[in-house]
Scaffold this motif. Structure first.
Motif, short mmCIF file in Angstrom:
data_model
loop_
_atom_site.label_atom_id
_atom_site.label_comp_id
_atom_site.label_asym_id
_atom_site.label_seq_id
_atom_site.Cartn_x
_atom_site.Cartn_y
_atom_site.Cartn_z
N SER A 47 25.99 1.80 59.86
CA SER A 47 25.78 2.61 60.66
C SER A 47 23.90 2.75 60.94
CB SER A 47 26.04 4.08 60.85
OG SER A 47 25.89 5.30 61.51
N THR A 48 23.62 3.35 62.16
CA THR A 48 21.80 3.91 62.23
C THR A 48 21.52 4.88 62.08
OG1 THR A 48 22.46 4.29 64.69
CG2 THR A 48 22.33 1.71 63.89
N THR A 49 20.32 4.49 62.23
CA THR A 49 19.22 6.28 61.65
C THR A 49 19.49 7.39 63.68
OG1 THR A 49 17.65 5.29 62.19
CG2 THR A 49 17.81 5.60 60.08
N ARG A 50 19.71 8.42 63.73
CA ARG A 50 19.92 9.12 64.41
C ARG A 50 21.71 9.44 65.21
NH1 ARG A 50 13.87 9.19 67.79
NH2 ARG A 50 14.50 11.38 68.51
N ALA A 51 21.40 8.30 64.38
CA ALA A 51 23.42 8.53 65.10
C ALA A 51 24.26 9.18 65.08
CB ALA A 51 23.89 7.15 64.03
N SER B 207 30.32 10.23 58.19
CA SER B 207 29.45 9.33 56.87
C SER B 207 28.96 8.61 57.48
CB SER B 207 30.87 8.65 56.00
OG SER B 207 31.45 9.97 55.11
N GLY B 208 28.86 8.15 59.24
CA GLY B 208 28.82 7.15 59.79
C GLY B 208 27.11 8.18 60.52
N THR B 209 27.80 9.69 60.81
CA THR B 209 26.38 10.67 61.16
C THR B 209 25.53 10.29 60.04
OG1 THR B 209 27.63 11.85 62.47
CG2 THR B 209 25.85 12.74 62.31
N ALA B 210 24.03 10.21 61.62
CA ALA B 210 22.91 10.16 60.53
C ALA B 210 22.29 11.61 59.90
CB ALA B 210 21.61 9.40 61.05
N LYS B 211 22.25 12.63 60.75
CA LYS B 211 21.85 13.85 60.83
C LYS B 211 22.21 15.19 59.55
CE LYS B 211 18.95 17.72 62.75
NZ LYS B 211 18.02 17.07 63.03
N GLY B 212 20.84 15.55 58.44
CA GLY B 212 20.98 14.82 57.33
C GLY B 212 21.36 17.04 56.95
N MET B 213 21.09 17.86 58.12
CA MET B 213 21.72 19.18 58.28
C MET B 213 23.17 18.79 58.69
SD MET B 213 20.47 21.66 61.08
CE MET B 213 21.06 20.62 62.85
N PHE B 214 24.04 18.23 58.72
CA PHE B 214 25.56 18.10 58.68
C PHE B 214 25.75 17.60 57.77
CE2 PHE B 214 24.71 17.82 63.89
CZ PHE B 214 24.45 18.72 63.99
N ARG B 215 25.31 16.71 57.26
CA ARG B 215 25.63 15.50 55.50
C ARG B 215 25.62 16.67 55.11
NH1 ARG B 215 26.57 10.22 56.03
NH2 ARG B 215 25.37 10.15 54.27
N LYS B 216 24.61 17.15 54.73
CA LYS B 216 24.65 17.97 53.10
C LYS B 216 25.24 18.86 52.34
CE LYS B 216 19.38 16.92 52.91
NZ LYS B 216 18.03 17.73 53.25
N PHE C 236 28.98 3.63 52.97
CA PHE C 236 28.35 3.65 54.54
C PHE C 236 26.55 3.32 54.51
CE2 PHE C 236 31.78 5.27 55.87
CZ PHE C 236 31.50 5.01 57.37
N ARG C 237 26.42 2.63 54.78
CA ARG C 237 24.51 2.71 54.45
C ARG C 237 24.02 2.37 56.21
NH1 ARG C 237 23.37 -2.23 51.16
NH2 ARG C 237 25.47 -1.44 48.86
N HIS C 238 22.83 3.23 56.46
CA HIS C 238 21.80 3.52 57.43
C HIS C 238 21.34 2.49 57.84
CE1 HIS C 238 24.59 6.94 57.06
NE2 HIS C 238 24.56 6.52 58.85
N VAL C 239 20.43 2.27 58.66
CA VAL C 239 19.17 1.38 58.93
C VAL C 239 18.33 1.86 60.46
CG1 VAL C 239 20.51 -1.10 57.98
CG2 VAL C 239 20.80 -0.16 60.39
N LEU D 8 28.28 1.84 66.43
CA LEU D 8 26.93 2.14 66.58
C LEU D 8 27.30 2.76 68.45
CD1 LEU D 8 24.74 -1.44 67.30
CD2 LEU D 8 24.61 0.71 66.08
N GLU D 9 26.22 3.72 69.06
CA GLU D 9 26.31 4.31 69.93
C GLU D 9 25.51 3.39 70.74
OE1 GLU D 9 25.72 8.12 70.00
OE2 GLU D 9 25.01 7.51 68.24
N PRO D 10 25.82 2.50 72.11
CA PRO D 10 25.05 1.25 72.92
C PRO D 10 24.13 2.60 73.31
CG PRO D 10 27.68 1.82 73.57
CD PRO D 10 27.14 2.48 72.60
N ILE D 11 24.57 3.29 73.79
CA ILE D 11 23.04 4.57 73.66
C ILE D 11 22.93 5.46 72.92
CG2 ILE D 11 21.51 5.85 75.83
CD1 ILE D 11 22.69 4.23 77.97
N GLN D 12 22.48 6.07 72.20
CA GLN D 12 22.76 7.03 71.32
C GLN D 12 22.16 8.42 72.45
OE1 GLN D 12 19.60 6.51 67.87
NE2 GLN D 12 21.08 5.49 67.44
#
Length: 457
Positions: free
Chosen positions: A178-182, A192-201, A210-213, A240-244
């Protein structure tokens, strides 16, 4: 307490609940409400959120509205606008985070749902339900490339969950990129694919693999593929979101999505496009995949898929990918996904998008909207960092969150609803109905300019 007394108290409680329900239903039935009723509704809503829903929503509304308007209660809607319980009208430039592509309460969508409701609301779960088959055929016809089979859901996060499971069954691989800011949703798999740490922690550990780039960094994407292959953790899919959207309306660099497609083909991995927010005409094409001339193996839909009337979502995949579910169609199911009402809404929605050429309209109106917003921001470069977008998916990025909050407050006070992304207002989004009129666009732009000038003063 005696059994008789306990039963008496229970009967009294049930009587009170019934009276409350009848009052609520009588208000729903009314076409117009008076000031006393509006005040009662407002009080009950605020008290209910504080005591029984989540008081955090009241605090959140205070940060993005002025004075006591956090208690504004939406009550009715139509076209590009909605009204609060006191009758004040707002141009909806949030659009339920991209729900109302065909407008609020589009009459064709409402008619399809009410017509179906008169016949059957939900299906038995056992027999074949016709609208699901018909909607799947329509999706096969309108989605890009050889996407063919559809699975129906109730929401975006459910669509992503289904896509992830489908990808796992297809290859039995377990690594995802997945990607950062996703943003892909908040259930455990999609989170797991979402990148926002506040939601994940708070929910770690999430689904492994899952790996984020960085979004847009094709070199890092390529290196991640190479590393995964070298250590025996071959990639099942890139999502991916084609447009985030939630990440701040981030457009991909030129040819980035095509290069990701090529990497997936090279390593035998699937490409999943999360078009929950970009799909259904939002970006100027029916699907953003068409905009960038890339065909994914799986596409995820929701939000506007139900026409702003019913919660509905879908996953559409190629036959080669989807056939892993042929042997046992019960490997992944949902009780309400693809129900007759949702399918009726989706079928009517697609009809409206095609007949009224709303994707094309989104491209035309969006280009005008974007240019006018940029013009309005001239002279305020100390406040506005960048205005960007595609179609009617526009982001206004400020230098600081506080400026975004002030702009959101000022616009809301003047009858325009906007909202931040990822629970902040450094970037606010503009995602109105694709039916928004030019006059409404001009009002939004003039309001934006007025608020900027007031903040500057």
């Amino acid at each position: 307490m005696s059994i008789n007394l306990e039963q008496e108290l229970k009967n009294k409680q049930n009587q009170n609940v019934s009276e409350y329900i009848n009052k609520v239903l009588s208000l729903i039935e009314k076409e117009e409400i008076n000031d006393v009723e509006a005040a009662w509704i407002t009080k009950e809503t605020v008290d209910g959120f504080r005591e029984h829903v989540n008081p955090g929503f009241l605090a959140y509304r205070k940060t993005v509205t002025k004075d006591g308007q956090f208690a504004a209660v939406e009550w009715s809607d139509n076209g590009s606008c909605f009204k609060d319980v006191n009758g004040k009208e707002y141009i909806d430039c949030l659009g339920g985070f991209g729900i109302y592509n065909v407008g609020h309460r589009n009459p064709k969508v409402v008619k399809a749902v009410t017509d179906q409701l008169k016949r059957q609301a939900l299906h038995s779960q056992d027999l074949l339900d016709p609208l699901r088959a018909m909607l799947a055929k329509i999706l096969a016809d309108i989605t890009p490339g050889d996407l063919k089979y559809a699975f129906f859901t109730n929401s975006g996060t459910e669509s992503v969950e289904a896509a992830l499971k489908l990808a796992k069954m297809y290859s039995e691989r377990t690594t995802f990129i997945s990607t950062t800011r996703a943003f892909h949703g908040k259930s455990l798999g999609s989170l797991s694919g979402t990148a926002k740490g506040m939601f994940r922690k708070p929910f770690l550990p999430l689904i492994p693999g899952f790996r984020h780039v960085p979004f847009g960094d094709i070199d890092m994407m390529r290196k991640t593929f190479e590393v995964c292959a070298s250590v025996g953790e071959d990639v099942a899919a890139v999502i991916l979101e084609p447009i985030q959207g939630e990440g701040g309306i981030i457009l991909p660099p030129e040819n980035y999505l095509k290069q990701v497609r090529e990497l997936c083909d090279q390593y035998g991995s699937l490409l999943i496009f999360d078009e929950v927010q970009t799909g259904m005409g939002r970006t100027g094409k029916m699907f953003a995949a068409e905009l960038y001339e890339v065909v994914p193996d799986i596409i995820c839909l929701a939000k506007a898929f139900g026409g702003g009337v019913m919660p509905a979502g879908a996953v559409v995949a190629t036959e080669n990918v989807f056939k892993s579910w042929f042997d046992n169609p019960f490997m992944h199911t949902t009780t309400f996904g693809g129900n007759p009402l949702a399918c009726a809404a989706a079928i009517a929605t697609i009809g409206v998008l095609i007949e009224e050429k709303l994707p094309e309209r989104a491209a035309e109106v969006g280009a005008y909207f974007l240019e006018e917003l940029k013009n309005a921001a001239k002279g305020h470069e100390d406040k506005v960092l960048e205005i960007r977008g595609q179609g009617l998916m526009i982001g206004i990025e400020f230098h600081q969150d506080e400026i975004g909050y002030d702009v959101s407050k000022g616009m809301f006070d003047r009858g325009v609803l906007v909202a931040g992304t990822l629970i902040n207002s450094k970037t606010i989004r503009i995602e109105p109905a694709l039916t928004i009129s030019y006059d409404e666009v001009k009002k939004v732009v003039s309001t934006f300019k007025e608020v900027l000038e007031q903040i500057n003063d």
